[in-house]
Scaffold this motif. Structure first.
Motif, PDB file in Angstrom:
ATOM      1  N   ILE A 100      31.661   4.880  -8.631  1.00 11.73           N
ATOM      2  CA  ILE A 100      31.456   4.716  -7.179  1.00 11.73           C
ATOM      3  C   ILE A 100      31.378   6.090  -6.515  1.00 11.73           C
ATOM      4  O   ILE A 100      30.554   6.317  -5.616  1.00 11.73           O
ATOM      5  CB  ILE A 100      32.591   3.876  -6.563  1.00 11.73           C
ATOM      6  N   TYR A 109      36.320   4.509   4.259  1.00 12.95           N
ATOM      7  CA  TYR A 109      36.786   3.385   3.437  1.00 12.95           C
ATOM      8  C   TYR A 109      37.095   2.214   4.366  1.00 12.95           C
ATOM      9  O   TYR A 109      37.738   2.373   5.401  1.00 12.95           O
ATOM     10  CB  TYR A 109      38.047   3.783   2.674  1.00 12.95           C
ATOM     11  N   CYS A 118      37.586   8.086  -1.261  1.00 13.35           N
ATOM     12  CA  CYS A 118      36.878   8.176   0.024  1.00 13.35           C
ATOM     13  C   CYS A 118      37.483   9.274   0.904  1.00 13.35           C
ATOM     14  O   CYS A 118      36.753  10.014   1.580  1.00 13.35           O
ATOM     15  CB  CYS A 118      36.919   6.838   0.747  1.00 13.35           C
ATOM     16  N   VAL A 178      32.334   2.715   2.263  1.00 14.14           N
ATOM     17  CA  VAL A 178      32.668   2.055   1.000  1.00 14.14           C
ATOM     18  C   VAL A 178      33.682   0.956   1.281  1.00 14.14           C
ATOM     19  O   VAL A 178      34.778   1.231   1.775  1.00 14.14           O
ATOM     20  CB  VAL A 178      33.236   3.048  -0.034  1.00 14.14           C
TER      21      VAL A 178
END
Length: 362
Positions: A247, A311, A304, A265
């Motif tokens: 990710i 996030y 993040c 995300v």
């Protein structure tokens, strides 16, 4: 109208065929036969398809055109050229399939904008007629009374509120993920907003990495919402760290290739394994467990923070009092139903509307 400015005649013919397949009503002008008349037609066109020539792209941007440039080879660009290339009106393609996707998106987006403009024009017209009617009936001697002052105050407040709203004509919002994104009916939940669904059922983090150009870059997104990981848990041997690193790589590639894009995300969504009901399908939920999902989400959140991207803790919004996916929000314990997507949409709109008072990073 689309204006062609391609030196390669073969490529020009290929582009013409692509446009004809998409929309037979589009009128095409070929810059290879540039005349005074075609120059006038260039001014009337909305879209220009050209070779990758920074100077030419600059000229077309000055004319306020949407530019699609043919970029076959890697080109070293200066910072200034990078800013020009990633202007929200500039797209690049290297094959006709990419061109087809870009044109389909632009045509769809322009149709939405035309509808929004028509509705806005009707509303403005009605407002003007209402104001004129009010002016004809109002007593001129009372124009400055307290009631009129109150109306003026409210109109000013409405104007200020309107100025704070997002200009969605400058937005391209991409949702990137697996089946949970794929089954998300964006047109229903984000009516008249420029959203693109780049989710595909069964996708894992490696798939998002492999197809990031075709599913993200070509849209020149202003915002990307990433939600991925549940299929890695069910179908791969990846460790939690390896999954989160994938990710992270997705995030970094978008940052490198589309530096002006805002990246969001989402946490991996919870699941429900309890079978004492008529909803949960154990074969669909598979080996997924909320304990592991929560551990991975902690690592995603930390990543993040390190990468300075947003996030979004969607996990806690979707759980019941026992910490499982709320059965009111799910189809079979894994996928989300319309009621669940309503909750998700309400949360994501806090990030799509940057002036929202509830925009909190969890």
């Amino acid at each position: 109208m689309i204006y062609l400015s391609l030196k390669d005649k073969i490529e020009s013919n290929s582009v013409k065929k692509t446009i004809e397949d998409l929309d037979k009503k589009q009128i095409i002008y070929d810059a290879n036969k540039l005349t005074v008349d075609s120059s006038k037609k260039l001014k009337k066109s909305k879209i220009v398809i050209c070779n990758f020539d920074i100077d030419k792209i600059k000229e077309y941007l000055v004319l306020n055109k949407i530019v699609i440039a043919l970029k076959r080879n890697k080109v070293s660009l200066s910072d200034e050229e990078t800013n020009i290339l990633y202007n929200n009106k500039v797209y690049t393609y290297s094959g006709k399939n990419e061109l087809r996707e870009i044109l389909s998106y632009i045509i769809k987006r322009e149709n939405i904008r035309n509808k929004v403009f028509l509705v806005s024009s009707l509303i403005i017209t009605l407002c003007i007629l209402t104001v004129l009617k009010f002016d004809l009936n109002i007593n001129k001697t009372k124009i400055l009374n307290s009631q009129s002052l109150e109306i003026a105050k409210k109109e000013e407040q409405q104007k200020n509120k309107k100025d704070e709203k997002v200009d969605f004509k400058k937005e391209n919002i991409v949702f990137y993920g697996d089946s949970i994104t794929d089954f998300y009916n964006l047109e229903k939940f984000y009516e008249n907003l420029p959203v693109i669904n780049s989710g595909t059922s069964g996708f894992q983090t490696k798939d998002l990495l492999n197809l990031i150009k075709e599913r993200v870059y070509i849209y020149n997104p202003t915002k990307v919402f990433i939600m991925i990981g549940t299929n890695d848990i069910a179908f791969t041997d990846l460790t939690n760290e390896e999954l989160v690193n994938n990710i992270k790589e997705i995030v970094n590639r978008i940052k490198d290739n589309r530096p002006k894009t805002e990246i969001f995300v989402e946490s991996i969504y919870p699941i429900n394994r309890k079978t004492d009901n008529d909803i949960v399908d154990s074969s669909m939920v598979n080996i997924r467990k909320n304990e592991r999902i929560k551990e991975i989400n902690k690592k995603i959140k930390k990543m993040c923070e390190q990468e300075k991207v947003t996030y979004i803790n969607m996990y806690d919004l979707l759980t019941d009092e026992n910490g499982d996916l709320n059965l009111d929000y799910t189809v079979e314990g894994l996928h989300i139903n319309d009621k669940g997507y309503e909750v998700i949409t309400k949360k994501l709109m806090e990030y799509i509307e940057p002036n929202s008072k509830n925009k909190n990073i969890n």
